[in-house]
Design an enzyme around this catalytic site. Structure first.
Site, PDB file in Angstrom:
ATOM      1  N   LYS A 162       7.558  52.456 -33.251  1.00  0.00           N
ATOM      2  CA  LYS A 162       7.467  51.509 -31.770  1.00  0.00           C
ATOM      3  C   LYS A 162       8.671  52.256 -30.755  1.00  0.00           C
ATOM      4  CE  LYS A 162       5.766  47.675 -32.219  1.00  0.00           C
ATOM      5  NZ  LYS A 162       5.010  46.452 -32.584  1.00  0.00           N
ATOM      6  N   GLY A 169       0.490  50.067 -25.867  1.00  0.00           N
ATOM      7  CA  GLY A 169       0.148  50.947 -27.273  1.00  0.00           C
ATOM      8  C   GLY A 169       1.110  52.283 -26.604  1.00  0.00           C
ATOM      9  N   ARG A 296       4.326  38.214 -19.922  1.00  0.00           N
ATOM     10  CA  ARG A 296       3.768  37.982 -18.791  1.00  0.00           C
ATOM     11  C   ARG A 296       2.833  37.878 -18.902  1.00  0.00           C
ATOM     12  NH1 ARG A 296       0.820  42.340 -20.570  1.00  0.00           N
ATOM     13  NH2 ARG A 296       1.748  44.565 -21.682  1.00  0.00           N
TER      14      ARG A 296
END
Length: 674
Positions: A162, A169, A296
């Site tokens: 990641k 993604g 957010r």
């Protein structure tokens, strides 16, 4: 300061989220400023706003990602605050700092919170210190290939790579074996650098059957914090969510409270303010692990709004203006169940590749207190290569999960889109599948239940093919009748649809393509003109069929089995919806030969409009089947082109950075003679 002191705000985004923010601002009496690229000059969010400012060329890196231009637009128009939406600049700490330096309120968290969560590795360390459970993994600063590989080997495969600065993604790859590691690492780093300007990685143990459950949190500047329950976002493709729901199925009150308080601890650990989402992996034994915190508003926030009755954008505006939270934890009540389905311009049958085109026909389902459509496009708009291919978000609510799911499937069935391939049929089949109805959810749901969702079983085709054939026959009869009526000559042989032959049965023959497989179908009309009885032959079986059409609604009798279906036509293709499934089919045109058929031999074509990212081999290289040759990017997604067989790459027709049209020849490939 009350929210009324914001006379004007600027929305630093586009599409459906920009339209969403404008609607709430308008309801509160706040004027809005839109920003737009050259490609978006006629976009819906531009026409909805009170003012709009052009900030550059179509590519987002030349417009929406250039925060200096966004700040300049706010200064020019006198906007007192900026709402970043999600994506683009929403988690950009430098943009947040620039807002403060220009005395503009950033409608989001403080810069310190963004910086803390902007690095996934730093976030893990902060969460660990706050007592939030963590997935085993490597979050260190040493980014050497050997260090990352060793950590992966020690954890055991599968692992998940990641990007530390990633999200949505992007910059993420599953690695199932040591042999896959190097290619996956290179792809993840490249995607992370293109998307975030940072290719640092973390490695985590990949849980094979977890659920993705996230908690909506809100904090104000007065020390108050609440959680607005949870959302289940387990159904994903390409690590991106497809259908979200709230609350999470099977969630107990105890587990909900435990996860909710863990999420609040996570937010308070970084002195958070505003809307945030703490994402967890929930294992089958009830244990859960912190995955990341998004600083957010989330794409899926409407399902939380539907079950709480709260407007989260209004909450954002009030908190940014210095007000206390509009509700306390005790005042927040969970009511009913909601789903959100993301409507995309993409081809599920082709690995969900994004597609481009013009929305030649767009008819969403009728909206109500139970059905909501958030969109940023209108009929006639173009879905371009430059931005995310989302067309809309379909949100439904009802008093429980079963009733909400019925509303979702009905609304999907009523969604009509022409001009490009979409995922509507896929979503309809997914929502109708037995595992989804039973809430048997995990992040591998689509792969695990592929045959259920894509409806490729022989048993299903034995019913769906005759139904599709019957519709075509009835539509042909209807069109012929209209032709006769308009011509005034009811005896004209040119409007005769019965497949008449001298001394032969009235036999229709055609080929239907379903899931890229072609099936031969023949239908014998059992009467003369106007008779809707047929004997249909396909897949070695014969079915007696009769039916009628009323608009797009088909009533059918197949060997005594009565059923109804609706059909939508788009660009020569058809979508047929029954109570249990949807299939897309098209008539195969007769092969009249192609003098240019040999022109494409020895080449590989672009599967979509996009940009060339990198070439993986040198011209003249000998390659093995399935070896990666090049990488293209479109609509924020990468696609790797691989060798179809053993052979040699004689040359490339495009270089990194070049724009490529879908279907264009990419390289000259010579198949090995052996």
């Amino acid at each position: 300061m009350s929210v009324q002191h914001f006379d004007k705000i600027l929305i630093a985004n586009r599409g459906e989220i920009a339209c969403r923010v404008i609607r709430t601002a308008r309801a509160l009496g706040i004027r809005t400023v839109a920003v737009y690229s050259d490609a978006d000059k006629n976009a819906l969010h531009v026409s909805m706003a009170d003012e709009a400012v052009n900030i550059g060329a179509a590519p987002s890196r030349e417009s929406y990602l250039v925060y200096e231009r966004v700040i300049a637009a706010a200064v020019k128009t006198g906007a007192q605050a900026i709402h970043p939406g999600y994506g683009f600049l929403s988690e950009n700490a430098d943009f947040c700092k620039a807002c403060k330096e220009n005395e503009i309120v950033f409608i989001g968290p403080p810069v310190g919170a963004i910086e803390s969560m902007g690095s996934k590795s730093a976030a893990k360390q902060i969460m660990g210190a706050a007592g939030v459970p963590l997935v085993p993994g490597y979050h260190g600063d040493d980014q050497g290939r050997d260090v990352l590989k060793s950590a992966s080997d020690d954890m055991g495969y599968p692992v998940l790579l990641k990007a530390v600065a990633g999200g949505g993604g992007k910059g993420m790859r599953q690695v199932w074996s040591p042999e896959e590691f190097d290619e996956a690492l290179a792809a993840a780093r490249r995607e992370a650098m293109n998307g975030f300007g940072n290719d640092d990685m973390l490695v985590e143990k990949y849980l094979t059957q977890p659920r993705h459950v996230e908690v909506q949190v809100f904090c104000d500047s007065h020390g108050n914090a609440v959680y607005l329950f949870e959302r289940d976002c387990s159904v994903q493709r390409r690590h991106q969510k497809v259908i979200e729901e709230a609350p999470a199925p099977g969630m107990t009150a105890e587990l909900r409270a435990t996860m909710g308080h863990a999420a609040i601890r996570a937010a308070q650990a970084i002195d958070y303010e505003g809307a945030g989402t703490v994402e967890f992996l929930l294992d089958s034994d009830g244990s859960f692990y912190f995955m990341e915190m998004n600083t957010r508003l989330q794409v899926e926030h409407p399902v939380t709004e539907m079950i709480t009755g709260q407007d989260l954008v209004e909450w954002q505006l009030r908190v940014a203006a210095g007000e206390v939270l509009p509700a306390t934890q005790k005042e927040l009540k969970l009511n009913g169940h909601a789903f959100e389905a993301r409507i995309y311009a993409e081809d599920p049958d082709n690995d969900f590749l994004p597609v481009t085109g013009t929305l030649s026909f767009l008819q969403p389902p009728e909206t109500s207190a139970n059905v909501r459509v958030d969109t940023g496009v209108l009929q006639g708009d173009e879905v371009s290569v430059y931005y995310d291919p989302m067309i809309a978000k379909l949100i439904v609510w009802d008093e429980n999960r079963d009733k909400a799911l019925q509303r979702l499937t009905r609304a999907l069935r009523d969604y009509r889109i022409s001009g490009m391939t979409t995922n509507v049929d896929f979503l309809y089949n997914l929502a109708n599948s037995e595992p989804f109805r039973n809430a048997d959810l995990d992040t591998g749901f689509i792969e695990k239940h592929h045959s259920d969702i894509f409806h490729v079983s022989e048993a299903e085709l034995e019913q769906e093919l005759p139904l599709a054939a019957l519709y075509l026959l009835l539509e042909q009869e209807r069109n012929a009748q209209l032709a006769r009526d308009s011509s005034g000559d009811v005896t004209s042989p040119w409007s005769e649809p019965s497949a008449w032959r001298l001394n032969e049965p009235y036999l229709h023959k055609f080929e239907l393509c379903v899931h890229e497989q072609v099936y031969e179908v023949s239908a014998e009309q059992l009467g003369k003109r106007g008779d809707t009885r047929y004997r249909i032959h396909c897949k070695g079986k014969t079915i007696q069929a009769q039916g009628s059409l009323a608009g797009s609604e088909l009533s059918a009798n197949l060997d005594g089995y009565l059923l109804r279906a609706s059909v939508a036509e788009h660009n020569g293709s058809f979508s047929l919806y029954t109570a249990d499934s949807a299939i897309s089919f098209r008539l195969v045109k007769p092969d009249l030969g192609d003098l240019d058929d040999a022109a494409g031999q020895g080449g590989l074509t672009a599967p979509m409009n996009g940009t060339m990212v990198t070439l993986m081999v040198e011209p003249g290289a000998d390659v093995k089947a399935d070896e990666p040759l090049l990488v293209m990017e479109a609509m924020k997604m990468e696609h790797t082109i691989r060798a179809p067989q053993d052979g040699r790459v004689r040359g490339f027709y495009y270089q990194p950075g070049d724009l490529v049209d879908g279907g264009a020849e990419l390289l000259d490939f010579e198949v090995s003679e052996s």
